[in-house]
Design a protein around this motif. Sequence first.
Motif, PDB file in Angstrom:
ATOM      1  N   MET A   3     -47.951 -24.503  69.541  1.00  0.00           N
ATOM      2  CA  MET A   3     -46.489 -24.673  69.488  1.00  0.00           C
ATOM      3  C   MET A   3     -45.816 -23.840  70.579  1.00  0.00           C
ATOM      4  SD  MET A   3     -43.683 -25.793  68.237  1.00  0.00           S
ATOM      5  CE  MET A   3     -43.951 -26.589  66.662  1.00  0.00           C
ATOM      6  N   ALA A   4     -46.250 -22.589  70.715  1.00  0.00           N
ATOM      7  CA  ALA A   4     -45.639 -21.694  71.710  1.00  0.00           C
ATOM      8  C   ALA A   4     -45.816 -22.270  73.114  1.00  0.00           C
ATOM      9  CB  ALA A   4     -46.272 -20.307  71.609  1.00  0.00           C
ATOM     10  N   TYR A   5     -46.983 -22.822  73.370  1.00  0.00           N
ATOM     11  CA  TYR A   5     -47.293 -23.391  74.682  1.00  0.00           C
ATOM     12  C   TYR A   5     -46.359 -24.573  74.998  1.00  0.00           C
ATOM     13  CZ  TYR A   5     -50.147 -26.014  78.093  1.00  0.00           C
ATOM     14  OH  TYR A   5     -50.583 -26.709  79.173  1.00  0.00           O
ATOM     15  N   GLN A   6     -46.285 -25.528  74.064  1.00  0.00           N
ATOM     16  CA  GLN A   6     -45.493 -26.747  74.332  1.00  0.00           C
ATOM     17  C   GLN A   6     -43.991 -26.481  74.258  1.00  0.00           C
ATOM     18  OE1 GLN A   6     -46.577 -29.518  75.529  1.00  0.00           O
ATOM     19  NE2 GLN A   6     -48.784 -29.492  75.101  1.00  0.00           N
ATOM     20  N   LEU A   7     -43.579 -25.702  73.236  1.00  0.00           N
ATOM     21  CA  LEU A   7     -42.153 -25.415  73.089  1.00  0.00           C
ATOM     22  C   LEU A   7     -41.685 -24.527  74.239  1.00  0.00           C
ATOM     23  CD1 LEU A   7     -39.907 -26.120  71.105  1.00  0.00           C
ATOM     24  CD2 LEU A   7     -40.427 -24.036  69.832  1.00  0.00           C
ATOM     25  N   GLY A   8     -42.530 -23.563  74.614  1.00  0.00           N
ATOM     26  CA  GLY A   8     -42.200 -22.687  75.739  1.00  0.00           C
ATOM     27  C   GLY A   8     -41.988 -23.495  77.004  1.00  0.00           C
ATOM     28  N   HIS A   9     -42.888 -24.422  77.254  1.00  0.00           N
ATOM     29  CA  HIS A   9     -42.759 -25.263  78.447  1.00  0.00           C
ATOM     30  C   HIS A   9     -41.477 -26.088  78.378  1.00  0.00           C
ATOM     31  CE1 HIS A   9     -43.317 -28.996  80.782  1.00  0.00           C
ATOM     32  NE2 HIS A   9     -43.794 -28.143  81.673  1.00  0.00           N
ATOM     33  N   LEU A  17     -36.548 -24.707  63.344  1.00  0.00           N
ATOM     34  CA  LEU A  17     -36.502 -25.679  64.447  1.00  0.00           C
ATOM     35  C   LEU A  17     -37.874 -26.334  64.480  1.00  0.00           C
ATOM     36  CD1 LEU A  17     -34.913 -26.798  66.936  1.00  0.00           C
ATOM     37  CD2 LEU A  17     -36.138 -25.108  68.295  1.00  0.00           C
ATOM     38  N   TRP A  18     -37.948 -27.549  63.976  1.00  0.00           N
ATOM     39  CA  TRP A  18     -39.247 -28.214  63.806  1.00  0.00           C
ATOM     40  C   TRP A  18     -39.316 -29.503  64.636  1.00  0.00           C
ATOM     41  CZ3 TRP A  18     -40.355 -32.258  59.640  1.00  0.00           C
ATOM     42  CH2 TRP A  18     -41.682 -32.698  59.728  1.00  0.00           C
ATOM     43  N   PRO A  19     -40.111 -29.512  65.696  1.00  0.00           N
ATOM     44  CA  PRO A  19     -40.305 -30.770  66.432  1.00  0.00           C
ATOM     45  C   PRO A  19     -41.313 -31.645  65.681  1.00  0.00           C
ATOM     46  CG  PRO A  19     -41.095 -28.836  67.691  1.00  0.00           C
ATOM     47  CD  PRO A  19     -40.881 -28.397  66.288  1.00  0.00           C
ATOM     48  N   ILE A  20     -40.941 -32.893  65.414  1.00  0.00           N
ATOM     49  CA  ILE A  20     -41.878 -33.773  64.705  1.00  0.00           C
ATOM     50  C   ILE A  20     -42.838 -34.352  65.741  1.00  0.00           C
ATOM     51  CG2 ILE A  20     -42.166 -35.679  63.081  1.00  0.00           C
ATOM     52  CD1 ILE A  20     -39.300 -35.407  62.284  1.00  0.00           C
ATOM     53  N   GLN A  21     -43.840 -33.582  66.053  1.00  0.00           N
ATOM     54  CA  GLN A  21     -44.834 -34.012  67.031  1.00  0.00           C
ATOM     55  C   GLN A  21     -46.116 -33.222  66.811  1.00  0.00           C
ATOM     56  OE1 GLN A  21     -46.446 -36.083  68.662  1.00  0.00           O
ATOM     57  NE2 GLN A  21     -45.019 -36.558  70.294  1.00  0.00           N
ATOM     58  N   SER A  22     -47.238 -33.850  67.142  1.00  0.00           N
ATOM     59  CA  SER A  22     -48.512 -33.147  67.121  1.00  0.00           C
ATOM     60  C   SER A  22     -48.673 -32.497  68.499  1.00  0.00           C
ATOM     61  CB  SER A  22     -49.625 -34.172  66.847  1.00  0.00           C
ATOM     62  OG  SER A  22     -50.863 -33.579  67.079  1.00  0.00           O
ATOM     63  N   LEU A  23     -48.722 -31.169  68.497  1.00  0.00           N
ATOM     64  CA  LEU A  23     -48.715 -30.433  69.767  1.00  0.00           C
ATOM     65  C   LEU A  23     -50.055 -29.745  69.992  1.00  0.00           C
ATOM     66  CD1 LEU A  23     -45.211 -28.814  69.182  1.00  0.00           C
ATOM     67  CD2 LEU A  23     -45.705 -30.769  70.655  1.00  0.00           C
ATOM     68  N   GLY A  24     -50.562 -29.875  71.192  1.00  0.00           N
ATOM     69  CA  GLY A  24     -51.845 -29.237  71.503  1.00  0.00           C
ATOM     70  C   GLY A  24     -51.776 -28.530  72.837  1.00  0.00           C
ATOM     71  N   HIS A  25     -52.888 -27.972  73.246  1.00  0.00           N
ATOM     72  CA  HIS A  25     -52.960 -27.392  74.586  1.00  0.00           C
ATOM     73  C   HIS A  25     -53.164 -28.541  75.577  1.00  0.00           C
ATOM     74  CE1 HIS A  25     -52.871 -23.331  73.156  1.00  0.00           C
ATOM     75  NE2 HIS A  25     -53.878 -23.553  72.309  1.00  0.00           N
ATOM     76  N   GLY A  26     -53.316 -28.219  76.839  1.00  0.00           N
ATOM     77  CA  GLY A  26     -53.550 -29.270  77.830  1.00  0.00           C
ATOM     78  C   GLY A  26     -52.247 -29.672  78.477  1.00  0.00           C
ATOM     79  N   GLN A  27     -52.110 -30.957  78.706  1.00  0.00           N
ATOM     80  CA  GLN A  27     -50.936 -31.476  79.424  1.00  0.00           C
ATOM     81  C   GLN A  27     -49.630 -31.115  78.698  1.00  0.00           C
ATOM     82  OE1 GLN A  27     -51.123 -33.003  82.305  1.00  0.00           O
ATOM     83  NE2 GLN A  27     -48.986 -33.554  82.468  1.00  0.00           N
ATOM     84  N   PRO A  28     -48.699 -30.422  79.364  1.00  0.00           N
ATOM     85  CA  PRO A  28     -47.411 -30.152  78.715  1.00  0.00           C
ATOM     86  C   PRO A  28     -46.701 -31.466  78.391  1.00  0.00           C
ATOM     87  CG  PRO A  28     -47.631 -28.875  80.734  1.00  0.00           C
ATOM     88  CD  PRO A  28     -48.762 -29.856  80.725  1.00  0.00           C
TER      89      PRO A  28
END
Length: 257
Positions: free
Chosen positions: A12-18, A106-117
Amino acid sequence: MTRILIVGTGRMAYQLGHAIVHAGLDLVGVAGRNAEARERLAHFLDRRALDLSKPLPQADLILLAVSDDAIREVAAMLPKGSAVVAHTAGAVGMDLLAGHAHHGVLWPIQSLGHGQPMDLRDVPMVVDAGDDRARQVLLTVANKLSEVVLELPLEQRQRVHLAAVLTSNLTVWLVREGQRLLREQKLPTSLLTPLWRATAQRVATFGPEQALTGPARRGDRHTMAHHLELLQHDEALRPVYALLSEQIMKAFANEHP
Ligand SMILES: NC(=O)c1ccc[n+]([C@@H]2O[C@H](COP(=O)([O-])OP(=O)(O)OC[C@H]3O[C@@H](n4cnc5c(N)ncnc54)[C@H](OP(=O)(O)O)[C@@H]3O)[C@@H](O)[C@H]2O)c1
């Protein structure tokens, strides 16, 4: 501008941060307990790496992107002040943050992983807030991150979260099991990739009622019986196949009297 601090260094930190940096918002840094992880993420985001056990810089919004089970503990470590403290979990209440005067979700309805932002602009952002200040700060940030923002109280968030688990996590488990069956036959798992891509696309375009095909919808009992025979030694998959097929047959019973 709202100064944002992210606590957590995982997916989450990775994708939300980006997404926060990409939207031109003021991310003051990322705080984590693991030095290597926070340095890596801070480097990727070109922001400060902050040690969670040390005093943190001033921020207007602190986003807790930590495991659900750690939210209470990490929130308790933060100094009480004027910052809005929000977690990012779909199924968790705000009561864990009650020690902070201004708190929310603050909840994004998405499956978030590492890799491609990921581009989060079309990802629904769910906001919940304990007071007006938290509501205003969270809605402002959510609207900068996404074009789809909605406010949902806990009871509805939990139901949306349940629906999201059915839609994504459980479906992906079935894909994993499908790939296992191929691997057992020493076949490449990519054989099924065009199928699940087209399936997801059809569901998105036409909806599940039209996208659903297969033996259970057609009522092809012989084919299903044969599948169950093939799964006779598979204790995990056999009952799942039988139950899901039965539910599909019931749902579409009017199509094959
Ligand atoms: N990923 C998704 O698809 C997704 C989608 C929607 C919502 N969420 C929500 O996002 C939040 C984070 O999930 P995630 O997927 O990012 O998990 P994750 O990739 O497993 O990362 C979890 C983070 O929490 C940290 N953490 C765990 N326990 C901690 C503790 N006691 N003190 C300090 N830090 C701790 C971990 O630090 P260490 O590395 O040191 O263990 C790691 O940085 C959860 O609330 C989840 O419900 C996730």
